[in-house]
Design a protein around this motif. Sequence first.
Motif, PDB file in Angstrom:
ATOM      1  N   ASP A 324      79.761  72.270  54.028  1.00  0.00           N
ATOM      2  CA  ASP A 324      79.372  73.271  52.666  1.00  0.00           C
ATOM      3  C   ASP A 324      77.996  73.182  52.869  1.00  0.00           C
ATOM      4  N   GLY A 325      77.353  71.891  52.784  1.00  0.00           N
ATOM      5  CA  GLY A 325      75.832  71.919  52.398  1.00  0.00           C
ATOM      6  C   GLY A 325      75.001  72.606  53.511  1.00  0.00           C
ATOM      7  N   LEU A 326      75.505  72.497  54.795  1.00  0.00           N
ATOM      8  CA  LEU A 326      75.011  72.893  56.129  1.00  0.00           C
ATOM      9  C   LEU A 326      75.019  74.491  55.927  1.00  0.00           C
ATOM     10  N   THR A 327      76.099  75.161  55.514  1.00  0.00           N
ATOM     11  CA  THR A 327      76.410  76.448  55.438  1.00  0.00           C
ATOM     12  C   THR A 327      75.531  77.183  54.504  1.00  0.00           C
ATOM     13  N   GLU A 328      75.209  76.364  53.322  1.00  0.00           N
ATOM     14  CA  GLU A 328      74.429  76.926  52.409  1.00  0.00           C
ATOM     15  C   GLU A 328      73.138  77.116  52.755  1.00  0.00           C
ATOM     16  N   CYS A 350      80.474  81.382  60.206  1.00  0.00           N
ATOM     17  CA  CYS A 350      79.567  81.814  61.296  1.00  0.00           C
ATOM     18  C   CYS A 350      78.390  82.947  60.973  1.00  0.00           C
ATOM     19  N   PHE A 351      77.239  83.173  61.326  1.00  0.00           N
ATOM     20  CA  PHE A 351      76.071  83.485  61.017  1.00  0.00           C
ATOM     21  C   PHE A 351      75.685  84.163  62.430  1.00  0.00           C
ATOM     22  N   LYS A 373      75.151  81.388  64.940  1.00  0.00           N
ATOM     23  CA  LYS A 373      75.295  79.830  64.843  1.00  0.00           C
ATOM     24  C   LYS A 373      76.686  79.688  63.777  1.00  0.00           C
ATOM     25  N   CYS A 374      77.298  78.776  64.200  1.00  0.00           N
ATOM     26  CA  CYS A 374      78.587  78.571  63.295  1.00  0.00           C
ATOM     27  C   CYS A 374      78.719  77.084  62.616  1.00  0.00           C
ATOM     28  N   ARG A 380      87.050  63.843  60.054  1.00  0.00           N
ATOM     29  CA  ARG A 380      85.731  63.110  59.554  1.00  0.00           C
ATOM     30  C   ARG A 380      84.588  63.860  60.031  1.00  0.00           C
ATOM     31  N   TYR A 381      84.733  64.752  60.756  1.00  0.00           N
ATOM     32  CA  TYR A 381      83.747  65.391  61.598  1.00  0.00           C
ATOM     33  C   TYR A 381      83.387  66.979  61.175  1.00  0.00           C
ATOM     34  N   THR A 382      82.103  67.201  61.128  1.00  0.00           N
ATOM     35  CA  THR A 382      81.445  68.303  60.776  1.00  0.00           C
ATOM     36  C   THR A 382      80.647  68.694  62.141  1.00  0.00           C
ATOM     37  N   TYR A 383      80.768  69.929  62.476  1.00  0.00           N
ATOM     38  CA  TYR A 383      80.375  70.289  63.859  1.00  0.00           C
ATOM     39  C   TYR A 383      79.565  71.870  63.665  1.00  0.00           C
ATOM     40  N   THR A 384      78.625  72.093  64.546  1.00  0.00           N
ATOM     41  CA  THR A 384      77.755  73.402  64.688  1.00  0.00           C
ATOM     42  C   THR A 384      77.840  73.714  65.958  1.00  0.00           C
TER      43      THR A 384
END
Length: 407
Positions: A324-328, A350-351, A373-374, A380-384
């Motif tokens: 959520d933080g990275l998305t913001e 996605c953006f 970028k998505c 327990r993982y966040t990924y981009t």
Amino acid sequence: MSVLTVVSCSTTETGTAVKAADDGGAVVALMDTGGYATAAGPPFGAAGDDVAKQNVMEAHRLAEYTVGPWEVDLALTALPSALEAARVAPIITVDDLRRGQIIPAPLIDIAAARGVLGGFTTLRIAPAATGQQRSLQTVILRFPAPQDAAGAAADMVSAVPPELGVPPGPPQPVANNPDVTALTFKLPDASTRVIGISARAQFLVFQSARVEDGFLGTSADLLVDGASSKQANRLDQFSPTAPDKLAALPMDPTGSLLARTLWSLDGSGPVMYGVWSPQAWLHFELDPIATAALFKTAGVDAVSQRLTTVYQAGNADGATRLADGLTEQIAALPQVAKTAGVQGLPSATCFKSADGLPATSPMSWQRTQWVAKCVGHVDRYTYTAFSADPVDARRQMAAQYRILAGE
């Protein structure tokens, strides 16, 4: 800047993966993964006798103890342009110094003559909204022995070339750090450059600050002084790997995260390829200050980069908070708009950016100046994922989900 290909993988490789506890409503049958792998690759071993791999892993360790410019001046948060991307990277060979123009050419020759073994470089600039243009770069170079670092530092002080046709003033000790020698340039564009050079144990520290002249704000000499103090203290906490232990450095300190991070179809990756500690990884983040707080909240203990980036959080809730933080952060960027998500993967966002670079650009440039970028999370993982092609970015996300989820 060279990119070390650590291992060659294909989409037919298999590996173990832990079934995700939280799939966010994912439907694998709907996912398009293109030609990407959907299962983990083989685990990574030690660096072995490969000197390049040894230098990579020691650079990863050194990065954790390299002071970020934002730690000296809270305004220094913006990444440099794509053309200067090589100035935020591990230094594996002398060729990296030359290709990235990381330090002035005469100083590179001195480093090479003194047997430089590698190092790390970081650079940040102040956003335009700050009002006073300024930047700070720190380069740490590792040498075989303290006498090599000291000799290189002394030689470099005498060899710093003119900038914009202006020679530096006479060498002077830095106010609160007499072991650091500073050279000052009063430049024709109404800015001041200060270069600080010092040796500490087997390391040479090169710091360069450039500040727009003005009555308010900071100054280049204050930036170098502050950076020198912090960097000296940080290096004193670092324990270099003994030469006879370099071969035993693990390519993946976590044991499995790198094998579970999606790789490109041709095995290539950006210069920050590998597994990093959270503190070291901040050098590559969009907003290191905000992300450091996110890492703490999420309990991030490792970050892995191959084609995608995978953040290992303390638990599923932490991964969700981080995503959520990275998305913001991404949503707040200029010229960026939210686009269609990933089919079968509702947890992904996605953006698309109007300022992205084409697929012909170096991958390290595309990573910071992307077209698409998505961001997603599972367990327990966040990924981009990033790409010059939105369809490709979505395929990466689907493939990375399946690797992490074991589906």
